[in-house]
Design an enzyme around this catalytic site. Structure first.
Site, PDB file in Angstrom:
ATOM      1  N   HIS A 344       2.813  10.752  -2.088  1.00  0.00           N
ATOM      2  CA  HIS A 344       4.191  11.210  -2.222  1.00  0.00           C
ATOM      3  C   HIS A 344       5.130  10.214  -1.569  1.00  0.00           C
ATOM      4  O   HIS A 344       4.898   9.786  -0.434  1.00  0.00           O
ATOM      5  CB  HIS A 344       4.367  12.582  -1.569  1.00  0.00           C
ATOM      6  CG  HIS A 344       5.775  13.079  -1.602  1.00  0.00           C
ATOM      7  ND1 HIS A 344       6.503  13.365  -0.466  1.00  0.00           N
ATOM      8  CD2 HIS A 344       6.604  13.326  -2.643  1.00  0.00           C
ATOM      9  CE1 HIS A 344       7.706  13.777  -0.804  1.00  0.00           C
ATOM     10  NE2 HIS A 344       7.798  13.766  -2.119  1.00  0.00           N
ATOM     11  N   SER A 345       6.166   9.819  -2.296  1.00  0.00           N
ATOM     12  CA  SER A 345       7.188   8.920  -1.766  1.00  0.00           C
ATOM     13  C   SER A 345       6.550   7.614  -1.278  1.00  0.00           C
ATOM     14  O   SER A 345       5.806   6.965  -2.008  1.00  0.00           O
ATOM     15  CB  SER A 345       7.956   9.623  -0.643  1.00  0.00           C
ATOM     16  OG  SER A 345       9.025   8.836  -0.191  1.00  0.00           O
ATOM     17  N   LEU A 346       6.786   7.260  -0.024  1.00  0.00           N
ATOM     18  CA  LEU A 346       6.247   6.013   0.514  1.00  0.00           C
ATOM     19  C   LEU A 346       4.742   6.091   0.743  1.00  0.00           C
ATOM     20  O   LEU A 346       4.091   5.073   0.953  1.00  0.00           O
ATOM     21  CB  LEU A 346       6.954   5.681   1.833  1.00  0.00           C
ATOM     22  CG  LEU A 346       6.976   4.194   2.230  1.00  0.00           C
ATOM     23  CD1 LEU A 346       7.722   3.377   1.201  1.00  0.00           C
ATOM     24  CD2 LEU A 346       7.617   4.026   3.596  1.00  0.00           C
TER      25      LEU A 346
END
Length: 685
Positions: A344-346
């Site tokens: 998720h995300s980074l």
């Protein structure tokens, strides 16, 4: 005479108000043993909350309890094997991650006050006393019994359906005060079937696939500031619902079990290095909460771009996934399924380095490549020097004249090597063979050191990426900024032949309003403009507001074409030929009008967005996902379409409870096993 005979011989009396609710005792009202159910206690917002085990887990715990082995330190796995219950200690302990130990109870009696939302179980000891009193009351038909709880509170059994719990006026003191009935009583219930608790059936024992979920920046993973463990629990629960709804046939035929999702927590390891103390020393005292939030979350991005802490992050992510995998195999020795990773995300960036493979495993190969280059340049006598410096092909192309001079290479050989490097850069041959981790096109920025030749296999900081002990099947990215990271580090284009060496599948899933998400496909096919694949709704159609929007767009295109056709005919009537040729001109006008209408019919499908999307699904987007589409966009909800900015943050944190996201993950995982959905969703690839 037995108690039952006395009961039958006793004459019937007029029912008193207190006993009017009590049913007549007959054969159907004989005493029946209460069925216990097991609960565990979770502390949520400083309040205790008692949660029932699944029916499957409760039966397993009860079986171990009645076997008499609970006197030993017997351990019973629960919640799909993610928690162990130590039966003797009455404790529930997390297996794969750190979590506070929860109290466990074998529950039969419950109470609820005015301010309580749910029923709370009594202690096991006091429940046994209540059950004994209840049994005597039912057997002898003698009600209105009073019992005193360990906290000196009074419980009165009026009849089988009316039992209350009173608070005492005062606790026992030097003046000899005794507890008395006071205030509004609590409701008392016997048996879990009378408290309307939501008890899940349990999870399938068979595990078909394992997915590691890596969180992004900060310890909070959603709009409610919950941890990665809580968010992954939601994701897992949604997956169980989607399996029942869309893989029902395969479940009935016992072809599938379930997919296990395990969280990978790296944030705590990073912030346990002492960096928080250093940051606290230099943080300004103003707007304390905001600065604390920034130190705890946003600075993770800068940590990843730091050569010092980047290594800590990638080491933690890889070692944690390896640890979880080994522990999972120990607890599930019969597991034969595959493993995938979701970031998720980074978190996608953190785990992506490990998917490229460990640099140390390919170092020998790189050294051999350098030896071949030196042999081509007739400089074989310097092979030992380059091998001593652990110089591979990529490092060779980073060398400057100063570097070669420090290695002790004479001027003549230095000029040969530098000429070779510059000539290969000009023709773009410094990229390694297809499928390797540094294969990007020569469109990248070419400054003095040529950014494409740095350690930017995927635009990453130089770090030694540990190797995973397994080969992931698919990588899923949720709201990932990988495209932005690649671009700002000078990578303009990804070679269409590039693919992850250890992973065959790659999916970039994002919400249309997610401010952190970026696309990948335009970096592979920069010359074509096409939309990402629209994720089909899990109920089998587009959301109504999207269908309405497309319908209005199609209607406006039709109106535009009809209006242009009418104007064209009108203009032709104004510019017709002189009077003697009116009939011929009229005939020509009619013919032209018919031709224009035919052209409109031909051009109409081109203006309609639907066929364009169909063509976009067949665009060649390279081998990163095995030739299949990479970018997938979720459908926004109707309320979200009113204001994009209001729902931007929620768009970045919506993936944990998104049925559409979960269904795509399950669909792609089970497709590798030859198992498909019961009904194919429209618009799916």
């Amino acid at each position: 005479m037995s108690a039952q005979e006395q009961q039958q011989a006793r004459p019937s009396l007029p029912a008193s108000p207190a006993s009017s609710e009590a049913p007549e005792l007959d054969a159907a009202n004989k005493y029946e043993t209460v069925v216990p159910h097991w609960f565990y206690c979770k502390v949520v917002d400083s309040r205790e909350r008692w949660i029932p085990f699944s029916t499957q887990d409760s039966e397993r715990l009860e079986e171990a309890h009645t076997s008499g082995r609970d006197k030993e330190d017997l351990i019973v796995p629960t919640s799909g094997g993610r928690y162990d219950v130590h039966l003797k200690k009455r404790q529930r302990v997390a297996v794969y991650w750190e979590e506070e130990v929860s109290e466990v109870r074998r529950c039969t009696w419950f109470y609820k006050g005015d301010k309580d939302n749910k029923y709370i179980p009594y202690s096991e000891t006091f429940s046994e006393e209540l059950e004994e009193a209840y049994m005597i009351s039912v057997t002898l038909d003698e009600w209105k019994k009073k019992l005193e709880s360990p906290s000196r509170e009074i419980i009165i059994l009026h009849n089988p359906k009316l039992m209350v719990h009173y608070h005492p006026v005062a606790t026992s003191d030097d003046w000899g005060s005794t507890p008395m009935e006071q205030g509004r009583p609590r409701t008392v219930k016997r048996g879990v079937e009378n408290i309307a608790a939501e008890i899940p059936n349990g999870e399938p024992l068979q595990i078909d696939h394992l997915v590691f979920v890596v969180h992004g920046i900060g310890p909070a993973c959603d709009i409610r500031f919950r941890s990665i463990v809580q968010c992954v629990n939601d994701f897992r629960n949604v997956s169980l619902n989607m399996l029942q709804a869309h893989f029902k046939k395969a479940q009935e035929q016992q072809q599938i079990g379930r997919v296990e999702f395990l969280p990978v927590n790296w944030h705590s390891s990073l912030h346990s290095t002492g960096v928080d103390v250093d940051l606290e020393r230099i943080t300004l005292p103003s707007i304390n909460r905001l600065r604390h939030f920034i130190n705890d979350t946003i600075l993770d991005v800068f940590f990843y771009n730091s050569s010092t802490y980047c290594q800590t992050i990638v080491d933690t992510v890889a070692s944690e996934m390896n640890r979880l995998y080994q522990l999972f195999l120990q607890r599930n020795p019969d597991f034969k399924g595959g493993v995938s990773i979701a970031g998720h995300s980074l978190g996608k960036k953190f785990s992506l380095g490990s998917l490229r493979g460990s640099r140390t495993t390919s170092s020998n190969r790189g050294v051999e490549q350098v030896k071949e280059i030196l042999k081509t340049l007739e400089l074989s006598e310097y092979c030992d020097v380059f091998e001593k410096e652990k110089m591979d092909r990529q490092a060779l192309f980073l060398c400057t004249e100063k570097d070669l001079k420090e290695m002790g290479i004479p001027l003549g050989p230095r000029m040969k090597i530098l000429h070779y490097i510059s000539s290969k850069r000009e023709i773009g041959e410094s990229r390694v063979e297809p499928g390797s981790s540094t294969q990007f096109d020569s469109d990248s920025t070419s400054d003095g050191r040529n950014c494409q030749y740095r350690d930017v296999g995927l635009g990453q900081v130089s770090a030694n990426y540990p190797q995973l002990i397994y080969k992931p099947t698919i990588f899923f990215a949720f709201g990932s900024p990988i495209g932005m990271f690649l671009t700002v580090r000078g990578v303009k284009r990804i070679n269409p032949n590039y693919k992850l060496p250890t992973c065959k599948g790659f999916f970039n899933i994002f919400h249309p309003f997610d401010p952190v998400a970026y696309r990948i496909e335009p970096m592979i096919v920069p010359d074509a403009e096409f939309e990402p694949m629209l994720l089909p709704h899990h109920k089998g159609r587009k959301r109504m507001h999207l269908e309405l929007k497309e319908g209005l767009t199609r209607m406006s295109v039709d109106l535009k074409n009809n209006l242009l056709g009418s104007l064209r005919v009108a203009w032709q009537s104004f510019t017709r030929a002189p009077l003697p040729a009116v009939e011929a001109a009229a005939a020509d006008t009619e013919a032209e009008a018919e031709t224009s209408v035919e052209k409109q019919a031909e051009t109409k499908p081109e203006d309609t967005p639907e066929p364009v999307k169909e063509e976009a699904s067949h665009i060649n987007v390279g081998m990163l996902n095995g030739g299949h589409r990479i970018d997938y966009v979720l459908q926004e909800k109707p309320i979200e379409s009113f204001n994009e900015y209001l729902f931007a943050l929620q768009g970045h944190l919506c993936y944990w409870e998104s049925e559409d996201t979960v269904l795509l993950v399950l669909k792609e995982i089970y497709q590798t096993q030859g198992i498909t959905l019961d009904q194919p969703l429209p618009g799916s690839q």
